[in-house]
Design an enzyme around this catalytic site. Structure first.
Site, PDB file in Angstrom:
ATOM      1  N   ASN A  85     -62.782  15.268  11.052  1.00  0.00           N
ATOM      2  CA  ASN A  85     -62.027  14.492  10.027  1.00  0.00           C
ATOM      3  C   ASN A  85     -60.661  15.327   9.987  1.00  0.00           C
ATOM      4  O   ASN A  85     -60.804  16.261   9.239  1.00  0.00           O
ATOM      5  CB  ASN A  85     -62.828  14.263   8.774  1.00  0.00           C
ATOM      6  CG  ASN A  85     -62.081  13.600   7.816  1.00  0.00           C
ATOM      7  OD1 ASN A  85     -60.912  13.090   7.900  1.00  0.00           O
ATOM      8  ND2 ASN A  85     -62.672  13.377   6.647  1.00  0.00           N
ATOM      9  N   ARG A 118     -63.059  10.747  12.673  1.00  0.00           N
ATOM     10  CA  ARG A 118     -62.909   9.687  11.578  1.00  0.00           C
ATOM     11  C   ARG A 118     -61.612   9.484  11.848  1.00  0.00           C
ATOM     12  O   ARG A 118     -60.619   9.962  11.893  1.00  0.00           O
ATOM     13  CB  ARG A 118     -62.779  10.373  10.296  1.00  0.00           C
ATOM     14  CG  ARG A 118     -62.366   9.386   9.177  1.00  0.00           C
ATOM     15  CD  ARG A 118     -62.323  10.080   7.826  1.00  0.00           C
ATOM     16  NE  ARG A 118     -61.973   9.085   6.883  1.00  0.00           N
ATOM     17  CZ  ARG A 118     -61.158   9.402   5.631  1.00  0.00           C
ATOM     18  NH1 ARG A 118     -60.755  10.779   5.512  1.00  0.00           N
ATOM     19  NH2 ARG A 118     -60.711   8.576   4.752  1.00  0.00           N
ATOM     20  N   HIS A 149     -62.276   3.494   2.917  1.00  0.00           N
ATOM     21  CA  HIS A 149     -63.565   3.729   2.624  1.00  0.00           C
ATOM     22  C   HIS A 149     -64.758   3.064   3.319  1.00  0.00           C
ATOM     23  O   HIS A 149     -65.887   2.944   2.834  1.00  0.00           O
ATOM     24  CB  HIS A 149     -63.907   3.796   1.089  1.00  0.00           C
ATOM     25  CG  HIS A 149     -63.008   4.943   0.232  1.00  0.00           C
ATOM     26  ND1 HIS A 149     -62.620   4.397  -0.769  1.00  0.00           N
ATOM     27  CD2 HIS A 149     -62.456   5.981   0.638  1.00  0.00           C
ATOM     28  CE1 HIS A 149     -61.754   5.510  -1.648  1.00  0.00           C
ATOM     29  NE2 HIS A 149     -61.731   6.487  -0.533  1.00  0.00           N
ATOM     30  N   ARG A 172     -53.544   7.820  -8.191  1.00  0.00           N
ATOM     31  CA  ARG A 172     -52.843   6.673  -7.826  1.00  0.00           C
ATOM     32  C   ARG A 172     -53.032   5.716  -8.997  1.00  0.00           C
ATOM     33  O   ARG A 172     -53.740   5.572  -9.480  1.00  0.00           O
ATOM     34  CB  ARG A 172     -53.479   5.902  -6.567  1.00  0.00           C
ATOM     35  CG  ARG A 172     -53.177   7.013  -5.295  1.00  0.00           C
ATOM     36  CD  ARG A 172     -53.911   6.616  -3.973  1.00  0.00           C
ATOM     37  NE  ARG A 172     -54.407   7.421  -3.302  1.00  0.00           N
ATOM     38  CZ  ARG A 172     -55.624   7.661  -2.402  1.00  0.00           C
ATOM     39  NH1 ARG A 172     -56.092   6.633  -2.375  1.00  0.00           N
ATOM     40  NH2 ARG A 172     -55.899   8.621  -1.792  1.00  0.00           N
ATOM     41  N   GLU A 215     -70.477   9.949   5.171  1.00  0.00           N
ATOM     42  CA  GLU A 215     -69.940   9.340   6.160  1.00  0.00           C
ATOM     43  C   GLU A 215     -69.947  10.276   7.492  1.00  0.00           C
ATOM     44  O   GLU A 215     -69.790   9.341   8.465  1.00  0.00           O
ATOM     45  CB  GLU A 215     -68.343   9.449   5.756  1.00  0.00           C
ATOM     46  CG  GLU A 215     -67.984   8.405   4.627  1.00  0.00           C
ATOM     47  CD  GLU A 215     -66.896   8.855   3.632  1.00  0.00           C
ATOM     48  OE1 GLU A 215     -66.911   9.775   2.884  1.00  0.00           O
ATOM     49  OE2 GLU A 215     -65.823   8.179   3.727  1.00  0.00           O
TER      50      GLU A 215
END
Ligand code: ADP
Length: 396
Positions: free
Chosen positions: A7, A91, A180, A241, A384
């Site tokens: 990743n 990923r 996600h 955010r 993940e």
């Protein structure tokens, strides 16, 4: 079969080497500060002490070289030879509309990923660099790309289209993509397993609440709506955010604060969310602590965060015509009983009954609703990397 899961972020490279026969993590680590001073690799092999390798790394290829050396190191390694790495799972953040599932990486896929750079200028380039570094350093080892966006490609058009001139969708691909996806897919599959049901019978709301946070409405095992959008900026209030705001605020702030595009992007992505409201931190642990000590703005930030999650849960129940399970995952979702309780508070009208005692857990697969709760509430730690490794094995 050993799968190396990679990743790549802009200045980092996370990795796991997983033995897929035993589903066992052989080694796990992180190369950080790539391309800047102080670069290092934190490397851990099961049943051994963590080591830190401090070495200059000018790019991701340098980092991968150090990681591969560490994996076969006599003292700290997990395998004897590099040929014990049978496949690599990458990923990849953005697959645009081209990829609705994971793919074996070949030249055509790499070219398609290059086309997606425009949609994810910060994320896709490091992902591609990681892919190229593997091609050079472990040539011939098959690679699979697993996309954050792929799981949400099942959204119906009325979910993903924005009420903007349709030509902008046609010209620039402006639509909701969602992110996600690998996490939402993993926890929804685990939910079905834990409840002993077929996923096609279930309506699930998955809440991935980390620094970046998103919800998904999953019906019959398919994502039909999700809170992140064209970029990961939409939806919930996050660490830094802003999530959903009146779009008119953007031009208003630009004018008042004399900000250019870079400036406003920075404000919305890095200075907003619970950090912006609280002024304390982007880390929920710090904000919880400040709130406990009486900091009103920290409390306000958490209230805003929880309220918005609650609002999306109820909206998604409406979109799916009901909900059988609500699932909490990622840093905050897995580890914060207090926030889970606040989010579920008031959802009793929908049949949600949280068991306060059962809810008092962290990071463990558990059903935290009462036995008679119509809607099951679960905590499921996301994984993940395992999902990426599983896809890799399946495709090869
Ligand atoms: P990301 O991968 O998006 O960086 P994570 O899923 O690792 O995020 O989640 C990070 C967030 O989870 C941080 O804001 C952190 O404060 C929060 N978190 C982790 N542990 C706890 C905890 N015990 N209580 C509250 N929040 C926590």
């Amino acid at each position: 079969m050993n799968v190396l899961v990679i990743n790549c972020g802009s200045s980092s490279l996370k990795y796991q080497l997983i033995d897929m026969v035993k589903e066992k993590v052989l080694a796990i680590g992180l190369a950080e500060r790539i391309g800047i001073e102080g670069s290092r690799v934190k490397h851990e092999v099961s049943n051994m002490d963590k080591i830190v390798i401090e070495e200059p790394m000018k790019d991701h290829k340098d980092a991968l070289k150090i990681v591969l050396d560490a994996l076969v190191d006599e003292k700290h390694g997990a395998i004897k030879e590099l040929n014990e790495i049978n496949a690599v799972g990458h990923r990849v953040v953005h697959g645009g509309e081209k990829f609705s599932g994971s793919v074996v990486i070949d030249d055509e896929v790499i070219a398609a990923l290059e086309e997606c750079i425009e949609l994810a200028p910060l994320h896709n380039p490091p992902n591609l660099i990681g892919i190229r570094a593997c091609q050079e350093l472990i040539p011939g080892v098959p690679m699979v790309g697993v996309f954050d966006t792929a799981f949400h490609q099942t959204m119906p058009s009325f979910s993903y289209i924005y009420p903007l001139p349709y030509e902008l969708y046609e010209k620039y691909g402006i639509r909701k993509y969602g992110f996600h996806g690998t996490s939402h897919r993993y926890v929804s599959a685990r939910t079905a397993k834990l409840l002993g049901k077929d996923i096609s019978e279930l309506k699930i709301v998955t809440c991935h609440l980390g620094n970046g946070a998103s919800l998904a409405a999953i019906k019959d095992g398919k994502s039909i709506d999700t809170s992140m959008g064209f970029t990961p900026l939409e939806g919930l209030a996050m660490g830094t955010r802003c999530g959903d705001i009146d779009p008119a605020i953007v031009t208003f702030i630009m004018e008042k604060e004399d900000l250019d595009i870079k400036g406003i992007n920075n404000l919305l992505n890095k200075k907003s969310g619970v950090f912006g409201i609280s002024g304390v931190s982007s880390d929920f642990r710090d904000i919880e602590q400040a709130a406990d000590e009486g900091n009103e703005r920290a409390k306000l930030a958490l209230d805003k965060f929880d309220m918005r999650v609650k609002k999306y849960i109820a909206a998604y129940a409406a979109v799916m015509g009901g909900v059988d399970a609500i699932v909490f995952t990622a840093g905050l979702g897995e580890n914060s009983p207090v926030n889970r309780e606040k989010i579920c508070e008031g959802l009793e009208f929908m049949g949600v009954k949280l068991d306060r005692e059962k809810n008092n857990i962290r990071g463990k697969e558990t059903i935290v609703s009462t036995d008679d709760s119509k809607v099951k509430v679960l905590v499921i730690p996301t994984n993940e990397e395992l999902m990426i490794a599983k896809d890799t094995v399946e495709l090869l």
